[in-house]
Design an enzyme around this catalytic site. Structure first.
Site, PDB file in Angstrom:
ATOM      1  N   THR A 131      49.183  43.689  40.024  1.00  0.00           N
ATOM      2  CA  THR A 131      47.900  43.846  39.342  1.00  0.00           C
ATOM      3  C   THR A 131      47.374  45.259  39.528  1.00  0.00           C
ATOM      4  O   THR A 131      47.612  45.881  40.570  1.00  0.00           O
ATOM      5  CB  THR A 131      46.856  42.845  39.879  1.00  0.00           C
ATOM      6  OG1 THR A 131      45.563  43.165  39.355  1.00  0.00           O
ATOM      7  CG2 THR A 131      46.772  42.885  41.395  1.00  0.00           C
ATOM      8  N   ASP A 177      58.626  26.530  38.103  1.00  0.00           N
ATOM      9  CA  ASP A 177      57.183  26.349  38.272  1.00  0.00           C
ATOM     10  C   ASP A 177      56.955  25.039  39.014  1.00  0.00           C
ATOM     11  O   ASP A 177      57.824  24.161  39.012  1.00  0.00           O
ATOM     12  CB  ASP A 177      56.460  26.318  36.922  1.00  0.00           C
ATOM     13  CG  ASP A 177      55.023  26.827  37.008  1.00  0.00           C
ATOM     14  OD1 ASP A 177      54.230  26.228  37.751  1.00  0.00           O
ATOM     15  OD2 ASP A 177      54.706  27.832  36.347  1.00  0.00           O
ATOM     16  N   LYS A 195      48.607  41.047  46.313  1.00  0.00           N
ATOM     17  CA  LYS A 195      49.461  41.899  45.499  1.00  0.00           C
ATOM     18  C   LYS A 195      49.685  43.266  46.159  1.00  0.00           C
ATOM     19  O   LYS A 195      50.725  43.899  45.935  1.00  0.00           O
ATOM     20  CB  LYS A 195      48.862  42.056  44.102  1.00  0.00           C
ATOM     21  CG  LYS A 195      48.851  40.747  43.321  1.00  0.00           C
ATOM     22  CD  LYS A 195      50.249  40.146  43.207  1.00  0.00           C
ATOM     23  CE  LYS A 195      50.296  38.891  42.388  1.00  0.00           C
ATOM     24  NZ  LYS A 195      51.675  38.353  42.249  1.00  0.00           N
ATOM     25  N   TYR A 203      27.430  40.648  34.222  1.00  0.00           N
ATOM     26  CA  TYR A 203      27.005  40.708  35.615  1.00  0.00           C
ATOM     27  C   TYR A 203      26.445  42.094  35.918  1.00  0.00           C
ATOM     28  O   TYR A 203      27.142  43.108  35.781  1.00  0.00           O
ATOM     29  CB  TYR A 203      28.165  40.413  36.556  1.00  0.00           C
ATOM     30  CG  TYR A 203      28.780  39.039  36.377  1.00  0.00           C
ATOM     31  CD1 TYR A 203      28.030  37.973  35.896  1.00  0.00           C
ATOM     32  CD2 TYR A 203      30.115  38.808  36.683  1.00  0.00           C
ATOM     33  CE1 TYR A 203      28.587  36.722  35.732  1.00  0.00           C
ATOM     34  CE2 TYR A 203      30.682  37.564  36.525  1.00  0.00           C
ATOM     35  CZ  TYR A 203      29.916  36.512  36.046  1.00  0.00           C
ATOM     36  OH  TYR A 203      30.478  35.272  35.888  1.00  0.00           O
ATOM     37  N   ASP A 236      58.695  24.501  44.429  1.00  0.00           N
ATOM     38  CA  ASP A 236      57.675  25.307  45.103  1.00  0.00           C
ATOM     39  C   ASP A 236      58.341  26.511  45.757  1.00  0.00           C
ATOM     40  O   ASP A 236      59.184  26.367  46.644  1.00  0.00           O
ATOM     41  CB  ASP A 236      56.974  24.445  46.157  1.00  0.00           C
ATOM     42  CG  ASP A 236      55.798  25.144  46.812  1.00  0.00           C
ATOM     43  OD1 ASP A 236      55.644  26.369  46.629  1.00  0.00           O
ATOM     44  OD2 ASP A 236      55.034  24.461  47.526  1.00  0.00           O
ATOM     45  N   ARG A 285      36.047  34.616  28.801  1.00  0.00           N
ATOM     46  CA  ARG A 285      34.783  33.938  29.087  1.00  0.00           C
ATOM     47  C   ARG A 285      33.711  34.323  28.075  1.00  0.00           C
ATOM     48  O   ARG A 285      32.958  33.484  27.586  1.00  0.00           O
ATOM     49  CB  ARG A 285      34.335  34.247  30.510  1.00  0.00           C
ATOM     50  CG  ARG A 285      33.212  33.357  31.004  1.00  0.00           C
ATOM     51  CD  ARG A 285      32.958  33.518  32.482  1.00  0.00           C
ATOM     52  NE  ARG A 285      32.453  34.841  32.833  1.00  0.00           N
ATOM     53  CZ  ARG A 285      33.149  35.777  33.451  1.00  0.00           C
ATOM     54  NH1 ARG A 285      34.401  35.540  33.793  1.00  0.00           N
ATOM     55  NH2 ARG A 285      32.611  36.942  33.741  1.00  0.00           N
ATOM     56  N   TYR A 338      42.763  37.591  46.802  1.00  0.00           N
ATOM     57  CA  TYR A 338      43.878  37.528  45.852  1.00  0.00           C
ATOM     58  C   TYR A 338      44.480  38.907  45.635  1.00  0.00           C
ATOM     59  O   TYR A 338      45.697  39.089  45.734  1.00  0.00           O
ATOM     60  CB  TYR A 338      43.428  36.961  44.496  1.00  0.00           C
ATOM     61  CG  TYR A 338      44.334  37.432  43.381  1.00  0.00           C
ATOM     62  CD1 TYR A 338      45.654  36.976  43.300  1.00  0.00           C
ATOM     63  CD2 TYR A 338      43.913  38.387  42.450  1.00  0.00           C
ATOM     64  CE1 TYR A 338      46.509  37.446  42.313  1.00  0.00           C
ATOM     65  CE2 TYR A 338      44.766  38.848  41.465  1.00  0.00           C
ATOM     66  CZ  TYR A 338      46.058  38.385  41.393  1.00  0.00           C
ATOM     67  OH  TYR A 338      46.906  38.864  40.439  1.00  0.00           O
ATOM     68  N   HIS A 339      43.656  39.894  45.297  1.00  0.00           N
ATOM     69  CA  HIS A 339      44.194  41.223  45.011  1.00  0.00           C
ATOM     70  C   HIS A 339      44.950  41.793  46.216  1.00  0.00           C
ATOM     71  O   HIS A 339      45.925  42.525  46.047  1.00  0.00           O
ATOM     72  CB  HIS A 339      43.064  42.167  44.590  1.00  0.00           C
ATOM     73  CG  HIS A 339      42.539  41.891  43.211  1.00  0.00           C
ATOM     74  ND1 HIS A 339      41.339  41.275  42.988  1.00  0.00           N
ATOM     75  CD2 HIS A 339      43.083  42.126  41.988  1.00  0.00           C
ATOM     76  CE1 HIS A 339      41.147  41.160  41.684  1.00  0.00           C
ATOM     77  NE2 HIS A 339      42.181  41.656  41.058  1.00  0.00           N
ATOM     78  N   SER A 395      39.518  41.716  46.744  1.00  0.00           N
ATOM     79  CA  SER A 395      39.477  40.259  46.939  1.00  0.00           C
ATOM     80  C   SER A 395      40.700  39.840  47.732  1.00  0.00           C
ATOM     81  O   SER A 395      41.679  40.576  47.852  1.00  0.00           O
ATOM     82  CB  SER A 395      39.455  39.524  45.592  1.00  0.00           C
ATOM     83  OG  SER A 395      40.752  39.515  45.004  1.00  0.00           O
TER      84      SER A 395
END
Length: 388
Positions: free
Chosen positions: A145, A30, A186, A256, A74, A242, A182-183, A180
């Protein structure tokens, strides 16, 4: 064995469980970037995240985790990854390292570019190093994901799809339908793993992990130093977390839009168990091909989540209300998701944690850290990123 993202929410408890079940050396990797990313949005983990040295010491004392060691580095650095693979020659890699937040990736061009570079470069470096060093027997396991599937209007298969055109049919990879930046990383990872399997003959398990909830596993609950992180802000806190944090802070549970859209979920305990079983599978029994697992318990609507959290919160004397607010995301607020998970269910032998039990456990934990949540309650809703 290598486990990347060893400081992370899923990576750390997975590492502790694996180490408690094997004498094989487990090397964690990590660069502690998740801690920095959360700090840049003005938030923090609700639960304490101890330094890695203290975590390893606790694992050794409590679970005889002497097989755990740690390397800071990294994964976007190709030379670092090459040394890592060359020195350790792992028989298994559990790759959980990534920038995991869709909202964070949507903040700006810089954040989108960073997310794509960070996630894709890390996976490519690992796959290419395995190929270049001829490690064709190394089992490569990655948590991607369920977000790669998007929100199609038909039941989602476990991995591929059947395509028909001009009377001909064939099985093909599920199309990238991410919502997104991010998605989409994947989706690209899934394609790159498939290509690496074809070119390097590496056995690959693409574990498409659902939205994961929970504060602890059986192993991390044994000592406070073993706790994993718990994010609750808009950018890094998943919706269940959340909502629970809002309930503890006496803040309205903010749904939302209509909130009728269903999302796939899984408890942390069950996600960790699935990864552990794949990581420790006997070479003669583990998949030798490219295999996709939908690591999901069930789909739940956002409204149902909010109402469940409110009901359980009332058991603790927390009077909370559910409030609908304008949706800051572009999504179908009525999508009735169906997702197949037969292969994953067979892997773990059924889910062990109910959603209601998980919510109750989360609230019990968060009430112990109410001061941290209240101090950061302004992070529940979107705000401007701090680049400091």
């Amino acid at each position: 064995m290598l486990l990347t993202g060893g400081d992370g929410y899923i990576g750390w408890p997975t590492a502790v469980r694996i180490a408690s079940r094997t004498d094989e050396q487990v090397v964690l990797v990590d660069n502690f970037a998740r801690r920095d990313w959360v700090e840049t949005v003005g938030s923090t983990s609700a639960t304490p995240v101890h330094p890695m040295a203290e975590r390893l010491e606790a694992a050794n004392e409590v679970h005889d985790g002497r097989s755990l060691s740690f390397v800071e580095g990294d994964l976007t650095d190709g030379e670092f990854v090459d040394r890592l693979i060359r020195i350790h020659e792992p028989e298994t890699i559990v790759h959980t390292a990534a920038q995991p937040s869709a909202p964070y990736s949507q903040l700006s061009r810089d954040r989108a570019n960073f997310t794509q570079h960070n996630n894709l470069q890390a996976t490519r470096n690992l796959l290419w190093s395995l190929g270049e060093h001829g490690l064709k027997e190394t089992h490569f396991i990655e948590t991607t994901t369920t977000g790669v599937y998007g929100a199609p209007a038909f039941p989602i298969p476990e991995g591929g799809a059947t395509m028909e055109h001009r009377g001909e049919r064939d099985d093909v990879p599920f199309p990238a339908m991410a919502g997104s930046w991010y998605h989409l990383t994947k989706c690209h990872d899934a394609a790159n793993m498939r290509l690496a399997h074809d070119q390097f003959d590496i056995p690959v398990s693409d574990v498409r992990t659902a939205i994961t909830h929970g504060t602890e596993t059986a192993e991390t609950a044994a000592d406070p130093r073993l706790g994993t992180r718990f994010d609750f802000d808009y950018y890094f806190g998943v919706v269940v977390h959340r909502f629970c944090a809002q309930a503890v802070a006496g803040y309205p549970i903010t749904v939302y839009g209509r909130g009728e859209q269903r999302k796939p979920f899984i408890a942390l305990e069950d996600a960790v168990e699935g990864l552990t079983r794949l990581a420790l599978a006997d070479p003669s029994e583990r998949p030798a091909d490219h295999t996709v697992y939908n690591q999901v318990a069930r789909a739940i609507s956002i409204v149902e989540i909010a109402e469940t959290v409110a009901d359980v919160a009332n058991e603790f004397g927390l009077g909370v209300e559910v409030e609908h607010v304008e949706n800051p995301r572009s999504e179908d607020e009525t999508h009735a998701m169906e997702i197949e998970n037969d292969r994953y269910e067979a892997l773990i032998g059924g889910q062990s944690t109910s959603f209601e039990a998980s919510v109750r456990s989360i609230l019990e934990t968060l009430l112990e850290h109410e001061d941290v949540i209240v101090a950061h309650e302004d992070r529940f809703l979107p705000d401007v990123l701090s680049e400091g």
